[in-house]
Scaffold this motif. Sequence first.
Motif, PDB file in Angstrom:
ATOM      1  N   LEU A 133      37.943  32.485  45.374  1.00 48.74           N
ATOM      2  CA  LEU A 133      37.002  32.599  46.476  1.00 48.74           C
ATOM      3  C   LEU A 133      37.138  31.453  47.475  1.00 48.74           C
ATOM      4  O   LEU A 133      36.964  31.650  48.673  1.00 48.74           O
ATOM      5  N   ASN A 134      37.438  30.237  46.980  1.00 47.26           N
ATOM      6  CA  ASN A 134      37.550  29.120  47.916  1.00 47.26           C
ATOM      7  C   ASN A 134      38.962  28.953  48.495  1.00 47.26           C
ATOM      8  O   ASN A 134      39.220  28.025  49.258  1.00 47.26           O
ATOM      9  N   GLY A 135      39.866  29.866  48.138  1.00 44.19           N
ATOM     10  CA  GLY A 135      41.185  29.865  48.753  1.00 44.19           C
ATOM     11  C   GLY A 135      42.189  28.911  48.143  1.00 44.19           C
ATOM     12  O   GLY A 135      43.280  28.716  48.692  1.00 44.19           O
ATOM     13  N   ASN A 136      41.878  28.322  46.987  1.00 41.27           N
ATOM     14  CA  ASN A 136      42.803  27.379  46.353  1.00 41.27           C
ATOM     15  C   ASN A 136      43.745  28.038  45.351  1.00 41.27           C
ATOM     16  O   ASN A 136      44.610  27.363  44.796  1.00 41.27           O
ATOM     17  N   LEU A 137      43.585  29.318  45.122  1.00 33.26           N
ATOM     18  CA  LEU A 137      44.381  30.000  44.101  1.00 33.26           C
ATOM     19  C   LEU A 137      44.849  31.354  44.609  1.00 33.26           C
ATOM     20  O   LEU A 137      44.101  32.082  45.260  1.00 33.26           O
TER      21      LEU A 137
ATOM     22  N   GLU B 156      44.911  33.982  48.694  1.00 26.28           N
ATOM     23  CA  GLU B 156      45.609  33.323  49.784  1.00 26.28           C
ATOM     24  C   GLU B 156      47.126  33.532  49.775  1.00 26.28           C
ATOM     25  O   GLU B 156      47.848  32.907  49.003  1.00 26.28           O
ATOM     26  N   ARG B 157      47.623  34.377  50.685  1.00 31.88           N
ATOM     27  CA  ARG B 157      49.063  34.577  50.794  1.00 31.88           C
ATOM     28  C   ARG B 157      49.778  33.313  51.260  1.00 31.88           C
ATOM     29  O   ARG B 157      50.941  33.098  50.934  1.00 31.88           O
TER      30      ARG B 157
ATOM     31  N   LEU C 133      44.878  25.085  35.820  1.00 28.58           N
ATOM     32  CA  LEU C 133      43.505  24.593  35.784  1.00 28.58           C
ATOM     33  C   LEU C 133      43.451  23.089  36.032  1.00 28.58           C
ATOM     34  O   LEU C 133      42.482  22.576  36.608  1.00 28.58           O
ATOM     35  N   GLY C 134      44.490  22.358  35.614  1.00 28.71           N
ATOM     36  CA  GLY C 134      44.548  20.928  35.895  1.00 28.71           C
ATOM     37  C   GLY C 134      44.590  20.649  37.376  1.00 28.71           C
ATOM     38  O   GLY C 134      43.925  19.739  37.882  1.00 28.71           O
ATOM     39  N   ALA C 135      45.375  21.450  38.107  1.00 27.89           N
ATOM     40  CA  ALA C 135      45.454  21.294  39.563  1.00 27.89           C
ATOM     41  C   ALA C 135      44.158  21.722  40.235  1.00 27.89           C
ATOM     42  O   ALA C 135      43.637  21.031  41.118  1.00 27.89           O
ATOM     43  N   LEU C 136      43.632  22.857  39.824  1.00 27.58           N
ATOM     44  CA  LEU C 136      42.405  23.368  40.442  1.00 27.58           C
ATOM     45  C   LEU C 136      41.221  22.449  40.165  1.00 27.58           C
ATOM     46  O   LEU C 136      40.310  22.325  40.990  1.00 27.58           O
ATOM     47  N   GLY C 137      41.246  21.792  39.009  1.00 21.67           N
ATOM     48  CA  GLY C 137      40.171  20.868  38.672  1.00 21.67           C
ATOM     49  C   GLY C 137      40.127  19.649  39.573  1.00 21.67           C
ATOM     50  O   GLY C 137      39.094  18.978  39.674  1.00 21.67           O
ATOM     51  N   ARG C 138      41.246  19.338  40.232  1.00 22.06           N
ATOM     52  CA  ARG C 138      41.310  18.235  41.194  1.00 22.06           C
ATOM     53  C   ARG C 138      41.281  18.750  42.628  1.00 22.06           C
ATOM     54  O   ARG C 138      41.697  18.066  43.547  1.00 22.06           O
ATOM     55  N   GLU C 139      40.786  19.983  42.777  1.00 21.72           N
ATOM     56  CA  GLU C 139      40.685  20.628  44.097  1.00 21.72           C
ATOM     57  C   GLU C 139      42.051  20.816  44.745  1.00 21.72           C
ATOM     58  O   GLU C 139      42.177  20.812  45.965  1.00 21.72           O
ATOM     59  N   GLY C 140      43.077  20.981  43.901  1.00 26.69           N
ATOM     60  CA  GLY C 140      44.395  21.303  44.403  1.00 26.69           C
ATOM     61  C   GLY C 140      44.583  22.801  44.494  1.00 26.69           C
ATOM     62  O   GLY C 140      43.628  23.581  44.362  1.00 26.69           O
ATOM     63  N   THR C 141      45.816  23.237  44.692  1.00 24.94           N
ATOM     64  CA  THR C 141      46.109  24.659  44.831  1.00 24.94           C
ATOM     65  C   THR C 141      47.082  25.104  43.745  1.00 24.94           C
ATOM     66  O   THR C 141      47.850  24.298  43.209  1.00 24.94           O
ATOM     67  N   ALA C 142      47.056  26.386  43.454  1.00 22.28           N
ATOM     68  CA  ALA C 142      47.925  26.926  42.411  1.00 22.28           C
ATOM     69  C   ALA C 142      48.265  28.373  42.720  1.00 22.28           C
ATOM     70  O   ALA C 142      47.519  29.080  43.397  1.00 22.28           O
ATOM     71  N   VAL C 143      49.418  28.795  42.207  1.00 22.72           N
ATOM     72  CA  VAL C 143      49.867  30.180  42.295  1.00 22.72           C
ATOM     73  C   VAL C 143      50.178  30.650  40.880  1.00 22.72           C
ATOM     74  O   VAL C 143      50.966  30.021  40.173  1.00 22.72           O
ATOM     75  N   GLY C 144      49.544  31.724  40.465  1.00 21.25           N
ATOM     76  CA  GLY C 144      49.814  32.302  39.157  1.00 21.25           C
ATOM     77  C   GLY C 144      50.555  33.611  39.311  1.00 21.25           C
ATOM     78  O   GLY C 144      50.084  34.519  40.003  1.00 21.25           O
ATOM     79  N   ILE C 145      51.721  33.711  38.693  1.00 21.29           N
ATOM     80  CA  ILE C 145      52.526  34.925  38.769  1.00 21.29           C
ATOM     81  C   ILE C 145      52.432  35.609  37.416  1.00 21.29           C
ATOM     82  O   ILE C 145      53.112  35.237  36.461  1.00 21.29           O
ATOM     83  N   LEU C 146      51.590  36.593  37.335  1.00 19.13           N
ATOM     84  CA  LEU C 146      51.223  37.189  36.056  1.00 19.13           C
ATOM     85  C   LEU C 146      52.139  38.347  35.677  1.00 19.13           C
ATOM     86  O   LEU C 146      52.580  39.106  36.533  1.00 19.13           O
ATOM     87  N   ALA C 147      52.371  38.459  34.375  1.00 13.06           N
ATOM     88  CA  ALA C 147      53.168  39.573  33.862  1.00 13.06           C
ATOM     89  C   ALA C 147      52.298  40.757  33.480  1.00 13.06           C
ATOM     90  O   ALA C 147      52.805  41.857  33.285  1.00 13.06           O
ATOM     91  N   ASP C 148      50.983  40.543  33.393  1.00 11.35           N
ATOM     92  CA  ASP C 148      50.085  41.621  32.989  1.00 11.35           C
ATOM     93  C   ASP C 148      48.653  41.285  33.386  1.00 11.35           C
ATOM     94  O   ASP C 148      48.333  40.149  33.736  1.00 11.35           O
ATOM     95  N   SER C 149      47.802  42.295  33.357  1.00 12.14           N
ATOM     96  CA  SER C 149      46.342  42.147  33.480  1.00 12.14           C
ATOM     97  C   SER C 149      45.901  41.370  34.719  1.00 12.14           C
ATOM     98  O   SER C 149      45.013  40.523  34.647  1.00 12.14           O
ATOM     99  N   LEU C 150      46.494  41.668  35.866  1.00  9.49           N
ATOM    100  CA  LEU C 150      46.124  40.965  37.097  1.00  9.49           C
ATOM    101  C   LEU C 150      44.655  41.187  37.452  1.00  9.49           C
ATOM    102  O   LEU C 150      43.945  40.237  37.815  1.00  9.49           O
ATOM    103  N   LEU C 151      44.180  42.418  37.346  1.00  8.65           N
ATOM    104  CA  LEU C 151      42.787  42.698  37.699  1.00  8.65           C
ATOM    105  C   LEU C 151      41.821  41.951  36.789  1.00  8.65           C
ATOM    106  O   LEU C 151      40.804  41.410  37.241  1.00  8.65           O
ATOM    107  N   ARG C 152      42.123  41.903  35.513  1.00 10.84           N
ATOM    108  CA  ARG C 152      41.241  41.197  34.585  1.00 10.84           C
ATOM    109  C   ARG C 152      41.214  39.713  34.905  1.00 10.84           C
ATOM    110  O   ARG C 152      40.146  39.089  34.910  1.00 10.84           O
ATOM    111  N   ALA C 153      42.363  39.115  35.194  1.00 10.72           N
ATOM    112  CA  ALA C 153      42.405  37.691  35.514  1.00 10.72           C
ATOM    113  C   ALA C 153      41.632  37.387  36.788  1.00 10.72           C
ATOM    114  O   ALA C 153      40.963  36.362  36.905  1.00 10.72           O
TER     115      ALA C 153
END
Length: 296
Positions: free
Chosen positions: A87-91, A3-4, A56-76
């Motif tokens: 898949l559900n658009g929260n991340l 989700e952009r 994960l704390g936010a996502l566990g409460r059905e919130g949203t999160a943005v992860g800005i990764l320094a490496d291994s984006l495809l693996r994550a």
Amino acid sequence: MAERRLLDRGGIAVVGSRHASPEDLAFTTRLGAEAAVQGLSVISGGARGVDETAMLGALGREGTAVGILADSLLRAATSARFRPSLLNGNLALISPFNPEAGFEVGNAMARNKYIFCLADAAIVIAADREQGGTWHGAVENLKHGWTPLWIKPHPDPTSGNAELIRRGGRELPAESCDLAMLFNREAPSVVDRPLPLVAEPAAPPFKPPETTISVADAILDNLDFYQLFLRRLRTLTAKSPATDQELLTHLDIGKPQLRDWLKRAMDEGQATKLGKPARYQWRSAQPEQHSFFANE
């Protein structure tokens, strides 16, 4: 990836050491959940420890999160812990570097500014004094004033947290509070409107994005996890075949999912299976058999 729109929402940056204490990690989980129920996104670096725990704390409460990764984006992106939220658009997972890049200290330092600049306020949970990405990112933010910086108090006056407060970071209120108050650059270090630890969910304000934030080419539209799997399979088996157990250690997915995707890849002619022991390899990596009589 995914989700952009989450990149334009702002939110609370939560950062900290990979080696935070169990108490700090428990606090981080509660903080992520609190942000979710108050309708705020959590923005972090996705690294193990504080970063991942906050998300994960936010996502566990059905919130949203943005992860800005320094490496291994495809693996994550194919990881079982993040895939449902993608898949559900929260991340959203993004990176300013190649999606398959490995960890490099320089890249980890360079991506810090994206975390702070996408957030309305930042909270440091635990920082090692004079070392590590959390420390350097916090000091850089204090220097440039990208976003208000709040520091979780630490009883040790020689700790990195205590030193960041001495350098201008503001002490995070001990009580749960209206987190949006932390956005105010003139806000005092003591917030006098405490709220319960988990407040009633607040509807997040939404406005259509006026601009699109470009973070290199690592944001992939039309997310297809099978296609991501194929890219990883090609990378992992480009030089030599791998067993299913070897693939599992690198892909961070379940064995049934790996089996299904390998079968699909072989049916499509993308991969081949070798025997004794059973190994798999990207088909284009197989040497072509040239006939001596090809020109006859």
